[in-house]
Design an enzyme around this catalytic site. Structure first.
Site, PDB file in Angstrom:
ATOM      1  N   CYS A 130      -2.339  28.435 -49.557  1.00  0.00           N
ATOM      2  CA  CYS A 130      -2.677  27.935 -48.221  1.00  0.00           C
ATOM      3  C   CYS A 130      -1.607  26.984 -47.656  1.00  0.00           C
ATOM      4  CB  CYS A 130      -4.039  27.255 -48.234  1.00  0.00           C
ATOM      5  SG  CYS A 130      -4.246  26.069 -49.565  1.00  0.00           S
ATOM      6  N   HIS A 243      -5.650  21.140 -43.851  1.00  0.00           N
ATOM      7  CA  HIS A 243      -4.507  20.456 -44.469  1.00  0.00           C
ATOM      8  C   HIS A 243      -3.513  20.019 -43.389  1.00  0.00           C
ATOM      9  CE1 HIS A 243      -6.049  21.878 -48.163  1.00  0.00           C
ATOM     10  NE2 HIS A 243      -5.133  22.763 -48.521  1.00  0.00           N
TER      11      HIS A 243
HETATM   12  N1  LIG Z   1     -10.325  26.827 -50.526  1.00  0.00           N
HETATM   13  C1  LIG Z   1      -9.172  27.168 -49.974  1.00  0.00           C
HETATM   14  O1  LIG Z   1      -8.712  26.562 -49.017  1.00  0.00           O
HETATM   15  C2  LIG Z   1      -8.396  28.320 -50.495  1.00  0.00           C
HETATM   16  C3  LIG Z   1      -7.232  28.679 -49.830  1.00  0.00           C
HETATM   17  C4  LIG Z   1      -6.491  29.758 -50.291  1.00  0.00           C
HETATM   18  C5  LIG Z   1      -6.937  30.444 -51.391  1.00  0.00           C
HETATM   19  N2  LIG Z   1      -8.055  30.068 -52.022  1.00  0.00           N
HETATM   20  C6  LIG Z   1      -8.471  30.846 -53.179  1.00  0.00           C
HETATM   21  O2  LIG Z   1      -9.711  31.462 -52.895  1.00  0.00           O
HETATM   22  C7  LIG Z   1     -10.498  31.544 -54.075  1.00  0.00           C
HETATM   23  C8  LIG Z   1     -11.851  30.930 -53.823  1.00  0.00           C
HETATM   24  O3  LIG Z   1     -11.710  29.614 -53.369  1.00  0.00           O
HETATM   25  P1  LIG Z   1     -12.922  28.784 -52.751  1.00  0.00           P
HETATM   26  O4  LIG Z   1     -12.305  27.574 -52.226  1.00  0.00           O
HETATM   27  O5  LIG Z   1     -13.774  29.635 -51.866  1.00  0.00           O
HETATM   28  O6  LIG Z   1     -13.755  28.397 -54.087  1.00  0.00           O
HETATM   29  P2  LIG Z   1     -15.306  28.085 -54.261  1.00  0.00           P
HETATM   30  O7  LIG Z   1     -15.888  27.488 -53.046  1.00  0.00           O
HETATM   31  O8  LIG Z   1     -15.386  27.321 -55.528  1.00  0.00           O
HETATM   32  O9  LIG Z   1     -15.965  29.531 -54.459  1.00  0.00           O
HETATM   33  C9  LIG Z   1     -15.710  30.290 -55.611  1.00  0.00           C
HETATM   34  C10 LIG Z   1     -16.348  31.655 -55.460  1.00  0.00           C
HETATM   35  O10 LIG Z   1     -16.034  32.391 -56.632  1.00  0.00           O
HETATM   36  C11 LIG Z   1     -17.229  32.907 -57.190  1.00  0.00           C
HETATM   37  N3  LIG Z   1     -17.151  33.031 -58.645  1.00  0.00           N
HETATM   38  C12 LIG Z   1     -16.966  32.045 -59.543  1.00  0.00           C
HETATM   39  N4  LIG Z   1     -17.012  32.556 -60.806  1.00  0.00           N
HETATM   40  C13 LIG Z   1     -17.227  33.877 -60.671  1.00  0.00           C
HETATM   41  C14 LIG Z   1     -17.399  34.960 -61.586  1.00  0.00           C
HETATM   42  N5  LIG Z   1     -17.354  34.759 -62.920  1.00  0.00           N
HETATM   43  N6  LIG Z   1     -17.621  36.192 -61.085  1.00  0.00           N
HETATM   44  C15 LIG Z   1     -17.686  36.393 -59.764  1.00  0.00           C
HETATM   45  N7  LIG Z   1     -17.560  35.425 -58.846  1.00  0.00           N
HETATM   46  C16 LIG Z   1     -17.325  34.183 -59.297  1.00  0.00           C
HETATM   47  C17 LIG Z   1     -18.271  31.877 -56.812  1.00  0.00           C
HETATM   48  O11 LIG Z   1     -19.550  32.438 -56.960  1.00  0.00           O
HETATM   49  P3  LIG Z   1     -20.822  31.530 -57.380  1.00  0.00           P
HETATM   50  O12 LIG Z   1     -21.262  30.849 -56.131  1.00  0.00           O
HETATM   51  O13 LIG Z   1     -21.787  32.537 -57.868  1.00  0.00           O
HETATM   52  O14 LIG Z   1     -20.354  30.579 -58.436  1.00  0.00           O
HETATM   53  C18 LIG Z   1     -17.871  31.595 -55.366  1.00  0.00           C
HETATM   54  O15 LIG Z   1     -18.335  32.624 -54.535  1.00  0.00           O
HETATM   55  C19 LIG Z   1      -9.658  30.887 -55.169  1.00  0.00           C
HETATM   56  O16 LIG Z   1      -8.919  31.901 -55.796  1.00  0.00           O
HETATM   57  C20 LIG Z   1      -8.751  29.988 -54.399  1.00  0.00           C
HETATM   58  O17 LIG Z   1      -7.548  29.727 -55.094  1.00  0.00           O
HETATM   59  C21 LIG Z   1      -8.809  29.033 -51.597  1.00  0.00           C
END
Ligand SMILES: NC(=O)c1ccc[n+]([C@@H]2O[C@H](COP(=O)([O-])OP(=O)(O)OC[C@H]3O[C@@H](n4cnc5c(N)ncnc54)[C@H](OP(=O)(O)O)[C@@H]3O)[C@@H](O)[C@H]2O)c1
Length: 339
Positions: A130, A243
């Site tokens: 990001c 950010h």
């Molecule tokens: N946040 C950002 O700004 C951002 C920016 C760029 C990229 N990303 C990337 O996007 C991804 C998600 O980020 P996020 O911020 O949305 O995180 P988050 O809010 O912590 O959400 C994580 C997601 O992953 C799921 N998950 C966790 N363990 C799992 C498993 N074993 N099997 C299937 N699903 C699973 C969770 O499901 P449950 O609810 O069931 O636990 C939830 O839907 C990461 O790879 C992160 O690096 C994030």
């Protein structure tokens, strides 16, 4: 757009996952059938999209049968485990995790910059980090004004960059702080309320943390500039969403004028210039939150270097830094290649 597609979101309950649903609706993404997938913890829960109730399913290898487009947003481990199954099922996979970003055979794409990195019919596309996306949205327009040689960047990264749990930690620890209660950090290592700390990723042997390394390596790959000099310091600040980054761009020769830089940035799709010196009004995360454009301002000559130009930006990393960039990639490929 094209006929309705079967679309899967892996990580549908997460901070990024939730944004996909809003974007599908606001951008009229051609969703026919929708598969909302997450961990076993969430399986069976309900979520609604455009008036229809869906049941969250567990993300397993057999969940991708018949899926046309799969958006992955559940961490690198899940992407490594499940992307091969989605590809085998014939889906176009747009992956928000870091799992495949630096693989030579996987395009790493910001559509405004390098959509052409995706070969015709390419089925796996990685969405960059990001902070790198937001940075490069401000750098790409300046490349038309001179040869960029070096970037010096400091980030001010919000809680939402760490996902739903870190957002909750900021809310909870702030509440506790204001009520004079003790709060033991859970999602991050350090006290978060009224504090800031070096980005909560592992620090490598040369002193750069993983976030900083991603910005350096991914910027070089996206711009096709393997020699680009990049120095980044990534910091987590107590902002809930969006950010910000302080950036100094060094050119091979004299930096372009402020006016030329402002005009090039203003003309670039996905950038809004916010640069009002009289009102002391410049990009702010509160204003960037919820919008797709990256706000860029404080455009000024680097007083210490005739080849330098400095600026400040703010962008919603859940949108342009993640879900929006992913949806834009899918839209562009559906349009270009069909599905
Ligand atoms: N946040 C950002 O700004 C951002 C920016 C760029 C990229 N990303 C990337 O996007 C991804 C998600 O980020 P996020 O911020 O949305 O995180 P988050 O809010 O912590 O959400 C994580 C997601 O992953 C799921 N998950 C966790 N363990 C799992 C498993 N074993 N099997 C299937 N699903 C699973 C969770 O499901 P449950 O609810 O069931 O636990 C939830 O839907 C990461 O790879 C992160 O690096 C994030």
């Amino acid at each position: 757009m094209n006929s309705p597609l079967t679309v899967a979101i892996v990580g549908a309950t997460g901070a990024v996952g939730q944004e996909f649903l809003s974007l599908f609706e606001s951008r009229r993404f051609p969703v026919g059938d929708l598969r909302l997938l997450a961990s076993a913890r969430s399986a069976g829960r309900k979520a609604s999209f455009m008036g229809t109730e869906y049941t969250i399913g567990e993300a397993t290898p057999d969940a991708f049968e018949g899926v046309d487009v799969a958006f992955f947003s559940a961490g690198a481990t899940r992407s490594r485990d499940l992307v091969p199954a989605a590809l085998a099922a014939g889906a176009l996979v747009v992956d928000n995790s870091s799992a495949f970003r630096m693989r030579d055979d996987v395009p790493l794409v910001v559509p405004e910059i390098n959509l052409d990195a995706v070969p015709k019919g390419g089925k796996l596309v990685a969405v960059p980090n990001c902070s790198a996306i937001l940075l490069l949205m401000a750098i790409q327009p300046l490349r038309s004004l001179g040869t960029v040689e070096r970037l010096i960047v400091s980030t001010y990264q919000s809680a939402s960059g760490g996902g739903a749990a870190v957002m909750e930690e900021l809310r909870e620890s702030t509440r506790a702080f204001l009520e004079g209660r003790e709060y033991a950090p859970k999602a991050v290592q350090h006290p978060y309320a009224f504090n800031l700390f070096s980005h909560n990723t592992t620090v490598g042997p040369h002193g750069a943390n993983e976030e900083e390394t991603k910005v350096v390596e991914e910027s070089r790959k996206i711009l096709g500039m393997p020699e680009l000099k990049v120095n980044v310091t990534c910091v987590r600040v107590p902002v809930l969403r969006a950010h910000s980054e302080s950036v100094t761009v060094e050119f091979a020769g004299p930096a372009p004028s402020e006016e030329a830089a402002r005009a090039a940035l203003a003309a670039f799709p996905g950038v809004t210039v916010v640069d009002d010196r009289d009102a002391n009004r410049f990009p702010m995360p509160a204003e960037a939150s919820g919008q797709g454009d990256v706000l860029v301002g404080r455009i000024r000559q680097d007083a210490s270097n005739p080849n330098g130009l400095s600026l400040f930006l703010a962008g919603d990393q859940l949108l342009k830094g993640a879900a929006l960039n992913a949806v834009q990639i899918a839209e562009a490929l559906i349009e270009r290649d069909g599905i």
